[in-house]
Design a protein around this motif. Structure first.
Motif, PDB file in Angstrom:
ATOM      1  N   HIS A  40       2.988  19.470  -9.135  1.00 20.65           N
ATOM      2  CA  HIS A  40       2.263  20.578  -8.503  1.00 20.65           C
ATOM      3  C   HIS A  40       3.069  21.263  -7.398  1.00 20.65           C
ATOM      4  CE1 HIS A  40      -1.256  19.327 -10.738  1.00 20.65           C
ATOM      5  NE2 HIS A  40      -1.165  18.100 -10.239  1.00 20.65           N
ATOM      6  N   ARG A  41       4.319  20.864  -7.213  1.00 23.36           N
ATOM      7  CA  ARG A  41       5.210  21.480  -6.210  1.00 23.36           C
ATOM      8  C   ARG A  41       4.624  21.452  -4.793  1.00 23.36           C
ATOM      9  NH1 ARG A  41       9.353  24.264  -8.616  1.00 23.36           N
ATOM     10  NH2 ARG A  41       9.162  24.612 -10.865  1.00 23.36           N
ATOM     11  N   THR A  42       3.866  20.425  -4.517  1.00 21.60           N
ATOM     12  CA  THR A  42       3.342  20.244  -3.159  1.00 21.60           C
ATOM     13  C   THR A  42       4.445  19.704  -2.258  1.00 21.60           C
ATOM     14  OG1 THR A  42       1.151  19.736  -4.055  1.00 21.60           O
ATOM     15  CG2 THR A  42       1.573  19.114  -1.766  1.00 21.60           C
ATOM     16  N   LYS A  43       4.548  20.254  -1.061  1.00 25.50           N
ATOM     17  CA  LYS A  43       5.524  19.752  -0.091  1.00 25.50           C
ATOM     18  C   LYS A  43       4.869  18.653   0.738  1.00 25.50           C
ATOM     19  CE  LYS A  43       8.154  24.058   0.403  1.00 25.50           C
ATOM     20  NZ  LYS A  43       8.618  25.100   1.363  1.00 25.50           N
TER      21      LYS A  43
ATOM     22  N   ASN B 133       0.825  -1.208   0.000  1.00 23.20           N
ATOM     23  CA  ASN B 133       0.000   0.000   0.000  1.00 23.20           C
ATOM     24  C   ASN B 133       0.863   1.264   0.000  1.00 23.20           C
ATOM     25  OD1 ASN B 133      -2.264  -1.613   0.052  1.00 23.20           O
ATOM     26  ND2 ASN B 133      -2.603  -1.398   2.265  1.00 23.20           N
ATOM     27  N   PHE B 134       1.942   1.239   0.780  1.00 21.92           N
ATOM     28  CA  PHE B 134       2.817   2.415   0.831  1.00 21.92           C
ATOM     29  C   PHE B 134       3.471   2.670  -0.527  1.00 21.92           C
ATOM     30  CE2 PHE B 134       6.761   4.687   1.601  1.00 21.92           C
ATOM     31  CZ  PHE B 134       6.329   5.724   2.408  1.00 21.92           C
ATOM     32  N   THR B 135       3.790   1.609  -1.268  1.00 19.74           N
ATOM     33  CA  THR B 135       4.399   1.756  -2.586  1.00 19.74           C
ATOM     34  C   THR B 135       3.455   2.463  -3.538  1.00 19.74           C
ATOM     35  OG1 THR B 135       5.687  -0.260  -2.231  1.00 19.74           O
ATOM     36  CG2 THR B 135       5.472   0.524  -4.498  1.00 19.74           C
ATOM     37  N   SER B 136       2.177   2.099  -3.514  1.00 20.17           N
ATOM     38  CA  SER B 136       1.199   2.738  -4.404  1.00 20.17           C
ATOM     39  C   SER B 136       0.947   4.191  -4.004  1.00 20.17           C
ATOM     40  CB  SER B 136      -0.112   1.954  -4.396  1.00 20.17           C
ATOM     41  OG  SER B 136      -0.666   1.929  -3.091  1.00 20.17           O
ATOM     42  N   ILE B 137       0.914   4.436  -2.700  1.00 24.40           N
ATOM     43  CA  ILE B 137       0.715   5.808  -2.228  1.00 24.40           C
ATOM     44  C   ILE B 137       1.915   6.678  -2.564  1.00 24.40           C
ATOM     45  CG2 ILE B 137       0.560   7.184  -0.113  1.00 24.40           C
ATOM     46  CD1 ILE B 137      -1.227   5.003   1.029  1.00 24.40           C
ATOM     47  N   LEU B 138       3.102   6.093  -2.515  1.00 26.31           N
ATOM     48  CA  LEU B 138       4.325   6.833  -2.809  1.00 26.31           C
ATOM     49  C   LEU B 138       4.308   7.406  -4.220  1.00 26.31           C
ATOM     50  CD1 LEU B 138       7.120   7.738  -1.877  1.00 26.31           C
ATOM     51  CD2 LEU B 138       8.023   5.527  -2.604  1.00 26.31           C
ATOM     52  N   LYS B 139       3.754   6.668  -5.172  1.00 30.06           N
ATOM     53  CA  LYS B 139       3.673   7.161  -6.548  1.00 30.06           C
ATOM     54  C   LYS B 139       2.819   8.418  -6.622  1.00 30.06           C
ATOM     55  CE  LYS B 139       4.234   2.539  -8.584  1.00 30.06           C
ATOM     56  NZ  LYS B 139       3.587   1.471  -9.403  1.00 30.06           N
ATOM     57  N   GLU B 140       1.686   8.404  -5.907  1.00 33.26           N
ATOM     58  CA  GLU B 140       0.821   9.586  -5.901  1.00 33.26           C
ATOM     59  C   GLU B 140       1.513  10.777  -5.239  1.00 33.26           C
ATOM     60  OE1 GLU B 140      -1.893   9.715  -7.496  1.00 33.26           O
ATOM     61  OE2 GLU B 140      -2.244   7.583  -7.895  1.00 33.26           O
ATOM     62  N   MET B 141       2.257  10.506  -4.187  1.00 30.05           N
ATOM     63  CA  MET B 141       3.001  11.580  -3.510  1.00 30.05           C
ATOM     64  C   MET B 141       4.022  12.204  -4.450  1.00 30.05           C
ATOM     65  SD  MET B 141       3.783  10.023   0.272  1.00 30.05           S
ATOM     66  CE  MET B 141       2.520   9.758   1.496  1.00 30.05           C
ATOM     67  N   GLN B 142       4.776  11.369  -5.119  1.00 27.96           N
ATOM     68  CA  GLN B 142       5.815  11.867  -6.023  1.00 27.96           C
ATOM     69  C   GLN B 142       5.217  12.688  -7.156  1.00 27.96           C
ATOM     70  OE1 GLN B 142       7.628   8.054  -6.895  1.00 27.96           O
ATOM     71  NE2 GLN B 142       9.347   8.454  -5.527  1.00 27.96           N
ATOM     72  N   TYR B 143       4.031  12.277  -7.633  1.00 28.46           N
ATOM     73  CA  TYR B 143       3.364  13.027  -8.705  1.00 28.46           C
ATOM     74  C   TYR B 143       2.990  14.424  -8.209  1.00 28.46           C
ATOM     75  CZ  TYR B 143      -0.090  14.362 -12.200  1.00 28.46           C
ATOM     76  OH  TYR B 143      -0.802  15.034 -13.170  1.00 28.46           O
ATOM     77  N   LEU B 144       2.453  14.495  -6.989  1.00 30.71           N
ATOM     78  CA  LEU B 144       2.075  15.802  -6.433  1.00 30.71           C
ATOM     79  C   LEU B 144       3.290  16.714  -6.281  1.00 30.71           C
ATOM     80  CD1 LEU B 144      -0.496  14.823  -3.653  1.00 30.71           C
ATOM     81  CD2 LEU B 144      -0.934  16.339  -5.581  1.00 30.71           C
ATOM     82  N   VAL B 145       4.393  16.158  -5.809  1.00 31.98           N
ATOM     83  CA  VAL B 145       5.603  16.963  -5.603  1.00 31.98           C
ATOM     84  C   VAL B 145       6.168  17.433  -6.931  1.00 31.98           C
ATOM     85  CG1 VAL B 145       7.962  16.935  -4.721  1.00 31.98           C
ATOM     86  CG2 VAL B 145       6.149  15.810  -3.433  1.00 31.98           C
ATOM     87  N   LYS B 146       6.219  16.531  -7.907  1.00 29.66           N
ATOM     88  CA  LYS B 146       6.858  16.836  -9.187  1.00 29.66           C
ATOM     89  C   LYS B 146       6.015  17.769 -10.038  1.00 29.66           C
ATOM     90  CE  LYS B 146       8.949  14.647 -13.243  1.00 29.66           C
ATOM     91  NZ  LYS B 146       9.235  13.352 -13.925  1.00 29.66           N
TER      92      LYS B 146
END
Length: 857
Positions: free
Chosen positions: A207-210, A192-205
């Motif tokens: 949309h510049r979300t911290k 589950n953490f692996t799948s969530i990590l992809k969404e996190m990285q997309y937001l950072v890359k």
């Protein structure tokens, strides 16, 4: 005899290997090693100034909840304060995603911003939005890493309406409390953490979300209810290690920042938890403060908050100064090499060359010269060598000074070396005070000087005062009002010695020359002015030097204006004219005191001191009047802090406005008493008669005890400072009487304190950046913060060695800048004009590229 010889030889051997020169060499090696080690460590961290704040730290005080991050300083943010947390978080959207522990963290964070904010009470297992002024904070109930968590992050990636600017997320406790195979739960959590990590990285890359992932915090297993007994610290550690491994493997660019320090805070304070799972208020308060420092420090740049704050931009003036210093270093290396080559391969001693005939040398032309011509040529050669050596001495001194200034800059304007917050306790102040007192007592030796306040005694006086002030600043004891009031006395004592020493010089020497004034001003201001340029700070920031300079100039003006008075004035002529100035031709006569009249030097000086008292009283009669005087250009450029305001200058001046005059008056009284044979300090005996000594000593001890009791009861700085301005005269005078009236006290001094007294100015100014840190707000950390005592020893050792070297360099630069006292006034003025013009030119360049902002922060 043999024992004496062996003792002398033993002392010589010890002094050969244990001296300040050897200490400086050792300190140079230490600086290079520590600089390389800290630089490599900083590079290894990815040049991330937040690493220390997010990684770990030390709990200094469990009751008050004082946390020291690893190698950086936390700023204590105020609530609803201009230019503080509100301005930092304006128009920001913050999201806290997780379970009940994340909910409590958000509520604590809201109260850190505004203590009056209203947050829901009780167990809330749903989303909670909070609007605080222009700051949007939302808690999202996502206790597990499942499809809900993935969808939430995915929706934020697609829609910009509710997308937060900053996300804090954590989960794990709810997963751990479930029954089932630990391997299955662990595998599902990782997936589950692996799948969530992809969404996190997309937001950072995109949309510049911290995004910050908070590691799971430990629990107090003995307090957990049966339903939560499966949440063990061992399982929590396994989950945290899994997250770290996945982030290392799949997030090589470090887009998702990890907060581990909360875990270590919980380890220290979880025992205070009521249910064993949720954190106590002390821990939540620290974590909220960490989040504020994480989000705001790099925007607001607080002086005492180095965590997550990048190094300040280099100004134009710093670049110019660096290039000038670099040219000195290159010049010193070049000239040293040339001198080495000349000494190793000296040229033939021929002035006019050899006379060649038919391709062969027949005779040296020098041998054909007359003897007078040979002497002239030798003299010319000697002068050239002397000029070369003088230039080399100057260039080497400037090179050393440049390297030292570079060390100042690296220590306090970069993140290479770590910094730590101050935390006052009585032990932190009084234990070092006890140590140096014992060292000073063991260093007592006899002195050959018998005069009241002789040089050995004043060096000792300055030494122990300076060491106490260093301990005061190091321990952060300014929060303790009684200690603060005693330190105020020490500052007044320094200004007292300014008045006493310079009055004594002018009275006995009669030297009112421009050279004397420039020599004093240049020596005490060289380091300060250099630091103003290198560290990008105002002159008033180093308040003590402006104070000493100001009061010295005031004393000089009052003594040099006509009619002048000093002990070397010749007696008035028979026709009643005003006594002439000291003459360099013929013997000088001391003016007899029995001829005391309106034209005697004693009466003139008496009226001058009275007038000086009146001028000082009028100058400080009104704060607005004082500020109006110093708000005109160019005075405001010297005394403003912050930019455009001289209020700080008023505060510093009025605190000890009579201290310099007190020194001058006491010196004048001492001169008169010696002239009247009231006291005799030509021997090591008692200054006064037995009866007078007993009375004065008793009164003096009573005054010192009374002042100490009064200062110990002070609770309000403002009120006590107003009394101090007048009352400081009494304990200072009492101390001088106690120290000098008994012969057995005046006949000895502490060589340990006197050694530090000779470099007291360099110690006072240098502490700002290479012993303390963040402009005195914190402590410099050269090694691991986990060894505070060893770090203090090493930083102190390097700091003292540098201060001693600066003292020597200042003497060399003063000599070359002002020349000899025998030089003509015009030469001195030209040299001064060149120096001032250079500083003004550099300042102009700096203001052109970095215009000042009035109002300050």
């Amino acid at each position: 005899m043999y024992k004496n010889i062996s003792s002398i030889m033993g002392s010589a051997m010890v002094s050969r290997f244990v001296n300040i020169g050897i200490a400086k060499r050792i300190s140079c090696v230490l600086v290079v090693v520590l600089l390389v080690a800290n630089a490599l460590n900083y590079i290894d961290s990815g040049l991330n100034p937040c690493r220390g704040l997010l990684k770990n730290g030390i709990l200094l005080d469990k009751e008050q909840g004082v946390w020291q991050p690893h190698g950086c300083m936390m700023h204590k943010y105020k609530t609803k304060y201009p230019m503080d947390s509100y301005s930092c978080l304006q128009n920001k959207k913050l999201a806290f995603v997780g379970d009940s522990r994340m909910r409590e963290l958000m509520f604590s964070f809201v109260h850190a911003i505004n203590p009056d904010a209203k947050t829901p009470e009780g167990k809330i297992h749903s989303n909670v939005p909070i609007k605080e002024d222009k700051i949007s904070l939302s808690f999202y109930w996502v206790p597990e890493l499942n499809e809900t968590a993935t969808n939430l992050l995915g929706n934020w990636g697609e829609s910009s309406d509710d997308r937060p600017d900053i996300i804090f997320q954590s989960a794990g406790a709810h997963t751990l409390k479930k029954n089932g195979s630990l391997e299955d739960i662990y595998e599902q959590y990782t997936k589950n953490f692996t799948s969530i990590l992809k969404e996190m990285q997309y937001l950072v890359k995109e949309h510049r979300t911290k995004i910050f992932w908070i590691m799971q915090e430990p629990v107090e297993e003995s307090k957990l209810i049966p339903l939560r007994r499966l949440i063990t610290n061992q399982r929590i550690n396994q989950y945290n290690e899994a997250v770290k491994g996945l982030l290392t493997e799949k997030d090589s660019e470090n887009r998702i920042q990890v907060i581990e320090s909360f875990k270590w805070i919980s380890y220290e304070l979880i025992e205070l938890s009521e249910d064993g799972l949720h954190l106590p208020p002390q821990a939540l308060k620290i974590e909220s403060s960490i989040l504020l420092n994480l989000l705001c420090n790099n925007n607001l740049h607080p002086i005492d908050g180095t965590c997550c704050q990048s190094s300040p931009n280099v100004t134009a003036i710093q670049i110019v100064v660096f290039l000038l210093g670099l040219s000195c270093i290159v010049g010193a290396i070049t000239m040293t090499y040339l001198k080495w080559r000349i000494l190793k391969h000296p040229p033939p001693d021929i002035e006019l060359g050899d006379v060649a005939q038919n391709g062969s040398v027949v005779e040296s032309a020098e041998k054909l010269l007359p003897n007078d011509t040979k002497e002239i040529a030798a003299t010319k050669k000697t002068k050239e060598n002397t000029k070369f050596d003088d230039t080399l001495e100057l260039i080497i001194a400037l090179s050393k000074f440049t390297i030292i200034m570079m060390y100042f800059y690296i220590c306090d304007r970069t993140n290479i070396f770590m910094k730590g917050n101050k935390h006052f306790t009585n032990a932190r102040f009084f234990l070092p005070l006890l140590y140096i007192s014992l060292l000073g007592l063991f260093g007592i030796i006899s002195t050959s000087q018998t005069a009241l306040l002789n040089r050995d005694q004043t060096d000792e006086w300055k030494g122990w005062m300076q060491l106490i002030i260093l301990i005061y600043h190091m321990s952060g004891a300014s929060v303790n009002v009684p200690i603060y009031m005693h330190i105020r006395i020490l500052v007044a004592m320094y200004l007292f010695m300014t008045g006493y020493g310079h009055f004594s010089y002018f009275w006995h020497k009669g030297d009112y020359s421009l050279y004397r004034v420039l020599n004093v001003v240049f020596r005490i201001n060289l380091l300060t002015v250099s630091l103003c340029l290198v560290m990008d700070r105002s002159y008033q920031f180093y308040y003590f030097v402006p104070l000493c300079t100001f009061w010295f100039v005031i004393l000089y003006i009052s003594m040099t204006i006509w009619p002048r008075a000093n002990i070397k004035m010749q007696t008035a002529t028979t026709n009643g004219t005003i006594p002439a100035e000291p003459s360099s031709n013929g013997p000088e006569k001391d003016y007899p005191l029995r001829n005391f009249n309106l034209r005697s030097p004693y009466s003139i000086m008496f009226f001058k001191l009275v007038m000086l008292f009146l001028v000082i009283s009028v100058l400080f009669v009104s704060q607005s009047y004082f500020e109006a005087i110093f708000s005109w250009w160019p005075a405001i450029r010297l005394f403003e802090l912050p930019t455009g305001s001289v209020r700080e200058w008023w505060f510093r001046c009025q605190l000890d406005r009579y201290a310099m005059l007190h020194g001058a008056v006491l010196c004048f009284i001492y001169i008169i008493m010696k002239k009247l044979s009231v006291l005799d300090d030509s021997k090591q005996g008692c200054l006064l008669s037995t009866k007078a000594s007993f009375i004065t000593m008793t009164l003096s001890i009573g005054i010192v005890v009374t002042y100490t009791v009064w200062a110990a009861q002070c609770t309000d700085k403002f009120t006590c400072n107003r009394i101090h301005s007048y009352a400081s005269i009494l304990p200072i005078t009492a101390f001088i009487i106690i120290r000098n009236v008994p012969g057995y006290l005046r006949s000895g001094y502490s060589a340990f304190f006197a050694w530090f007294g000779k470099i007291s100015l360099e110690l006072f100014i240098g502490q700002y950046h290479i012993w303390l840190a963040a402009d005195t707000k914190g402590m410099l950390v050269l090694i691991s913060p986990e060894w505070p005592t060893l770090n203090l020893v090493i930083t102190s050792f390097i700091f003292v060695c540098i201060a001693h070297e600066i003292n020597l360099i200042t003497g060399i630069l003063t000599k070359h800048a002002l020349g000899s006292p025998k030089d003509e006034v015009m030469k001195v003025l030209i040299r001064l004009a060149v120096f001032v013009s250079s500083v003004c030119a550099i300042s102009f360049i700096n203001n052109t590229f970095n215009p000042p902002t009035f109002g300050g922060t």
